[in-house]
Design a protein around this motif. Sequence first.
Motif, mmCIF file in Angstrom:
data_model
loop_
_atom_site.group_PDB
_atom_site.id
_atom_site.type_symbol
_atom_site.label_atom_id
_atom_site.label_comp_id
_atom_site.label_asym_id
_atom_site.label_seq_id
_atom_site.Cartn_x
_atom_site.Cartn_y
_atom_site.Cartn_z
ATOM 1 N N ALA A 130 0.866 -1.130 -0.010
ATOM 2 C CA ALA A 130 -0.095 0.151 0.055
ATOM 3 C C ALA A 130 0.892 1.548 -0.034
ATOM 4 O O ALA A 130 0.375 2.059 -0.581
ATOM 5 N N ILE A 131 2.007 1.093 0.671
ATOM 6 C CA ILE A 131 2.801 2.411 0.715
ATOM 7 C C ILE A 131 3.249 2.707 -0.669
ATOM 8 O O ILE A 131 3.755 3.917 -1.131
ATOM 9 N N ILE A 132 3.756 1.545 -1.221
ATOM 10 C CA ILE A 132 4.478 1.718 -2.218
ATOM 11 C C ILE A 132 3.584 2.022 -3.602
ATOM 12 O O ILE A 132 3.923 2.902 -4.585
ATOM 13 N N ALA A 133 2.538 1.360 -3.741
ATOM 14 C CA ALA A 133 1.422 1.788 -4.591
ATOM 15 C C ALA A 133 0.908 3.236 -4.503
ATOM 16 O O ALA A 133 1.009 3.848 -5.558
ATOM 17 N N GLN A 134 0.958 3.790 -3.367
ATOM 18 C CA GLN A 134 0.590 5.356 -3.074
ATOM 19 C C GLN A 134 1.809 5.952 -3.595
ATOM 20 O O GLN A 134 1.506 7.004 -4.281
ATOM 21 N N ARG A 135 3.101 5.725 -3.467
ATOM 22 C CA ARG A 135 4.099 6.499 -4.133
ATOM 23 C C ARG A 135 4.096 6.374 -5.489
ATOM 24 O O ARG A 135 4.343 7.532 -6.337
ATOM 25 N N LEU A 136 3.935 5.264 -6.058
ATOM 26 C CA LEU A 136 3.686 5.109 -7.430
ATOM 27 C C LEU A 136 2.245 5.534 -8.322
ATOM 28 O O LEU A 136 2.420 5.654 -9.518
ATOM 29 N N SER A 137 1.559 5.597 -7.522
ATOM 30 C CA SER A 137 -0.169 5.892 -8.251
ATOM 31 C C SER A 137 -0.312 4.882 -8.767
ATOM 32 O O SER A 137 -1.217 5.109 -10.135
ATOM 33 N N PRO A 146 -2.251 0.594 -8.626
ATOM 34 C CA PRO A 146 -2.754 -0.335 -7.679
ATOM 35 C C PRO A 146 -1.850 -1.179 -7.168
ATOM 36 O O PRO A 146 -0.719 -1.568 -7.834
ATOM 37 N N GLU A 147 -2.174 -1.959 -5.873
ATOM 38 C CA GLU A 147 -1.411 -2.684 -5.287
ATOM 39 C C GLU A 147 -0.858 -4.129 -5.948
ATOM 40 O O GLU A 147 0.155 -4.517 -5.595
ATOM 41 N N ASP A 148 -1.684 -4.359 -6.762
ATOM 42 C CA ASP A 148 -1.320 -5.747 -7.543
ATOM 43 C C ASP A 148 -0.438 -5.545 -8.897
ATOM 44 O O ASP A 148 -0.394 -6.518 -9.690
ATOM 45 N N HIS A 149 -0.163 -4.264 -9.091
ATOM 46 C CA HIS A 149 0.807 -4.057 -10.146
ATOM 47 C C HIS A 149 2.102 -4.638 -10.115
ATOM 48 O O HIS A 149 2.740 -4.731 -9.016
ATOM 49 N N ALA A 150 2.641 -5.022 -11.415
ATOM 50 C CA ALA A 150 3.912 -5.843 -11.201
ATOM 51 C C ALA A 150 5.013 -4.810 -10.589
ATOM 52 O O ALA A 150 5.847 -5.367 -10.012
ATOM 53 N N SER A 151 4.942 -3.711 -11.082
ATOM 54 C CA SER A 151 6.190 -2.618 -10.440
ATOM 55 C C SER A 151 6.108 -2.601 -8.983
ATOM 56 O O SER A 151 7.133 -2.495 -8.160
ATOM 57 N N VAL A 152 4.780 -2.603 -8.695
ATOM 58 C CA VAL A 152 4.673 -2.505 -6.875
ATOM 59 C C VAL A 152 5.148 -3.766 -6.368
ATOM 60 O O VAL A 152 6.177 -3.604 -5.334
ATOM 61 N N GLU A 153 5.189 -4.768 -7.023
ATOM 62 C CA GLU A 153 5.621 -6.218 -6.205
ATOM 63 C C GLU A 153 6.954 -6.225 -6.612
ATOM 64 O O GLU A 153 7.632 -6.679 -5.520
ATOM 65 N N LEU A 154 7.757 -5.691 -7.502
ATOM 66 C CA LEU A 154 9.054 -5.637 -7.635
ATOM 67 C C LEU A 154 9.567 -4.882 -6.663
ATOM 68 O O LEU A 154 10.688 -5.177 -5.812
ATOM 69 N N GLY A 189 12.930 6.709 9.377
ATOM 70 C CA GLY A 189 11.921 6.943 8.356
ATOM 71 C C GLY A 189 12.569 7.562 7.320
ATOM 72 O O GLY A 189 12.191 7.293 6.094
ATOM 73 N N ASP A 190 13.145 8.816 7.423
ATOM 74 C CA ASP A 190 13.638 9.282 6.107
ATOM 75 C C ASP A 190 14.603 8.493 5.384
ATOM 76 O O ASP A 190 14.732 8.490 4.197
ATOM 77 N N VAL A 191 15.353 7.755 5.982
ATOM 78 C CA VAL A 191 16.278 6.635 5.542
ATOM 79 C C VAL A 191 15.372 5.482 4.558
ATOM 80 O O VAL A 191 15.551 5.529 3.336
ATOM 81 N N PHE A 192 14.329 5.142 4.998
ATOM 82 C CA PHE A 192 13.396 4.426 4.131
ATOM 83 C C PHE A 192 12.678 5.152 3.091
ATOM 84 O O PHE A 192 12.665 4.599 2.094
ATOM 85 N N SER A 193 12.287 6.224 3.406
ATOM 86 C CA SER A 193 11.792 6.892 2.200
ATOM 87 C C SER A 193 12.568 7.378 1.057
ATOM 88 O O SER A 193 12.528 7.132 -0.161
ATOM 89 N N GLN A 194 14.060 7.405 1.356
ATOM 90 C CA GLN A 194 15.072 7.643 0.675
ATOM 91 C C GLN A 194 15.287 6.512 -0.227
ATOM 92 O O GLN A 194 15.587 6.537 -1.502
ATOM 93 N N LYS A 195 15.258 5.504 0.308
ATOM 94 C CA LYS A 195 15.440 4.105 -0.259
ATOM 95 C C LYS A 195 14.514 3.836 -1.261
ATOM 96 O O LYS A 195 14.656 3.484 -2.430
ATOM 97 N N LEU A 196 13.266 3.965 -0.473
ATOM 98 C CA LEU A 196 11.963 3.842 -1.692
ATOM 99 C C LEU A 196 11.893 4.976 -2.715
ATOM 100 O O LEU A 196 11.757 4.418 -4.213
#
Length: 339
Positions: A105-112, A114-122, A192-199
């Motif tokens: 959900a966090i990644i899908a939100q960043r990429l805009s 859906p959660e089941d998208h292949a890029s989200v899973e990667l 958290g800032d480190v996590f966000s930077q990595k993401l």
Amino acid sequence: MSSPEAKRLKTEAAKIGTHNGHFHADEALAVYMLRLLPSFNNAALLRTRDSAALETCDIIVDVSGVYDGTKHFDHHQRGFTETFSSSKQTKLSSAGLVYKHFGRAIIAQRLSLPEDHASVELLYQKLYTEFVEALDANDNGISAYPREIEPAFSTGGITLPSLIGAFNPNWNAPVDQAGEDALFEKASKFIGDVFSQKLEYYASAWLPAREFVVKALEERTKHDVDGRILVFEQSIPWKDHLFTLEAEEGITDEGKKPLYVLYGEGAGKPNWRIQCVPVSKDSFESRKPLPEAWRGFRDEELSKISGVPGGVFVHASGFIGGNTSYEGALAMAKKALEL
């Protein structure tokens, strides 16, 4: 696993609960990740070991002795064996538990997306393996190496868990609960800032590179009949994608696996690099190092020894070299294949 995020949407402000006292990297990150979600974005934080008070919270991490995947996310209870996936052996901490349930959900939100998208899973898999898993292992006392291996030097003072630990009040300078909570909030933002930077890096730089590796693999026989040379216009993060794509595409013939990668050094810079593909993603050993006779030489001397004009350098270990032109780098790679 589908995220229960949609079930958590509330009109009133949400509340996150965790324990008070000495804090660690896992719950500091868990709280930060939850606050990235819309339903916990402005969540208050309650730090206590009072069970009744904790149960008033919408979600509880790293305390309570319960893991149910909806409200309680603790990993300290007897018999807890949860891992990120069947292919992982590292037992989860509160950070891993929260990431396992809410990471998509966090990644899908960043990429805009859906959660089941292949890029989200990667990205979901990548960020766990490259970042969260080490925090899980540290909190659960799992060593990265066999115990009989003695490290050459200590890294204990520069790890994220040790840096987060340093946010705790000094033993000889106690603070009240409000002061302790304020230090926790600083620690949570720090990790958290480190996590966000990595993401951000994986989303905006690492992931887009995949399509270039796909294209380079498709075109590799243009440079060598057996496809042992890949070409990129500039340096990109190619290693992870290459090993993943080799596995996905069934490239198992050792005689047809890429051995060298050529790339330009960047806009306005004419030089090209020739880099050897390692035997594995994190290995320093190359599938086929550049010829021993070339190693450690530069410029005209290298050009004379290699027989290829425009030589710039070859590293003493033979894992990388350079030429002043693409044509020169390609000629070096082709010669190296035959030596």
